[in-house]
Enzyme design. Structure first.
Site, mmCIF file in Angstrom:
data_model
loop_
_atom_site.group_PDB
_atom_site.id
_atom_site.type_symbol
_atom_site.label_atom_id
_atom_site.label_comp_id
_atom_site.label_asym_id
_atom_site.label_seq_id
_atom_site.Cartn_x
_atom_site.Cartn_y
_atom_site.Cartn_z
ATOM 1 N N SER A 53 -6.497 -2.054 -3.476
ATOM 2 C CA SER A 53 -5.302 -2.307 -4.273
ATOM 3 C C SER A 53 -5.697 -2.754 -5.675
ATOM 4 C CB SER A 53 -4.421 -3.342 -3.565
ATOM 5 O OG SER A 53 -3.196 -3.516 -4.243
ATOM 6 N N HIS A 92 -2.983 1.275 -3.633
ATOM 7 C CA HIS A 92 -1.649 0.845 -4.060
ATOM 8 C C HIS A 92 -1.511 1.119 -5.556
ATOM 9 C CE1 HIS A 92 -1.808 -2.297 -0.586
ATOM 10 N NE2 HIS A 92 -1.524 -1.086 -0.150
ATOM 11 N N ASP A 109 -2.581 -6.261 3.483
ATOM 12 C CA ASP A 109 -2.480 -4.885 3.976
ATOM 13 C C ASP A 109 -3.866 -4.429 4.428
ATOM 14 O OD1 ASP A 109 -1.397 -2.446 4.634
ATOM 15 O OD2 ASP A 109 -1.462 -1.649 2.587
#
Length: 322
Positions: free
Chosen positions: A143, A170, A267
């Site tokens: 991310s 992300h 996540d």
């Protein structure tokens, strides 16, 4: 937007990149937000010059995915993250964008200035453990700090990478195709944005398209292919690392290597548990090289990591499992 937060003090506003360089020197801010399109000196030029003078966290603002090339250039030059501005002030999403902007500025303030890593030299003979390989796929979740880290990591993989590599990053909608092209330009391993039904093949890196979860299914001939979906709807990110990892575990059982790298939140933790439950392996990026040690920390603290590696050692560590 920023002035509404009790945690942020807006100390100055610059007309363009040249003005910003002077103001940063005078005001010594903790964080700079930087538009890409500015007269005299644009956002990419400002980031390059500021990082050469005195590195500090710079958050890039963009108005359109059409600026994707400039966004990625700014990230390569040292910007820590980016956010897409609203197209109009009278917008239903304004509240959510405001909240995201404030949060990203706060996160950026906690990031230490980082040296910019050029793509690592390409190893002639990647090290491998002797014996039979126990991995049929590598799945990677990343991310905040991800574009910079992938730009460093992927050029170290050879064109004959022996298994598929599938990545969840992300990133806002509209940027993954351009980013995949950018990565392909500097890598020997082809990098593509995944599409519905795309074959999952050795020697190919696939990037999950923003706005869709990526999972796997077998077609009529038994070939593993990509499946894209908006569901599940309860995940904070789409694509989700958890969804990718769980599907990899269900499809390849224990022959999965999961890699969790820099990023905020957790996540990948649940997905790592799925991989481990099937007998697979999990690697995490060590804290010293993460822009934000959130996602890897959640996996480590849950007792799911089989090993840690800093960014400059991650490619070697991955190859050891192939």
């Amino acid at each position: 937007m920023l002035s509404r937060s009790p945690h942020i003090d807006v100390v100055g506003s610059a007309r363009d990149g040249e003005d910003a360089l002077k103001l940063v020197e005078e005001l010594a801010p903790d964080v700079v937000t930087c538009d890409l399109n500015m007269p005299e000196l644009d956002g990419v030029g400002f980031v390059r010059q500021q990082m050469a003078r005195k590195p500090l966290p710079i958050l890039v603002l963009t108005s359109s995915p059409q600026d994707a090339d400039m966004v990625l250039d700014a990230l390569a030059a040292g910007a820590v993250d980016f956010i897409q501005k609203p197209s109009a002030l009278a917008n239903d999403d304004l509240f959510f964008i405001s909240r995201e902007l404030i949060q990203k500025v706060k996160d950026a303030s906690e990031m230490p200035p980082r040296a910019i890593l050029d793509p690592a030299p390409l190893p002639e003979k990647p090290p491998r453990k002797p014996g039979t390989a126990n991995v049929d796929i590598v799945v990677l979740g990343i991310s905040t700090g991800g574009p910079q880290a992938l730009r460093y990591l992927l050029p170290q993989f050879s064109a004959d990478f022996p298994v598929p590599l599938v990545i969840v990053l992300h990133i806002p909608i509209g940027y993954t195709a351009v980013f995949a092209e950018k990565l392909s330009e500097i890598s020997r391993l082809p990098v593509k944005e995944a599409y519905e039904g795309c074959p999952v093949s050795p020697g190919l890196a696939l990037l999950a398209p923003a706005g869709h979860h990526l999972s796997f299914r077998r077609n009529r001939s038994g070939q593993v292919v990509v499946q894209l979906s908006a569901e599940p709807l309860d995940k904070p990110h789409r694509p989700s690392v958890d969804v990718l990892f769980q599907s990899a575990a269900e499809t390849y059982q224990g022959r999965v290597l999961g890699v969790v790298m820099t990023g905020m939140g957790d996540d990948g933790k649940l997905g790592a548990a799925w991989i481990k439950s099937q007998g697979g392996t999990i690697l995490t990026e060590s804290e010293k090289s993460c822009v934000i040690y959130g996602m890897p920390r959640s996996v480590v603290e849950a007792g799911l990591s089989d090993g840690e590696a800093s960014l400059d050692c991650m490619a070697v560590e991955i190859y050891k499992h192939l």
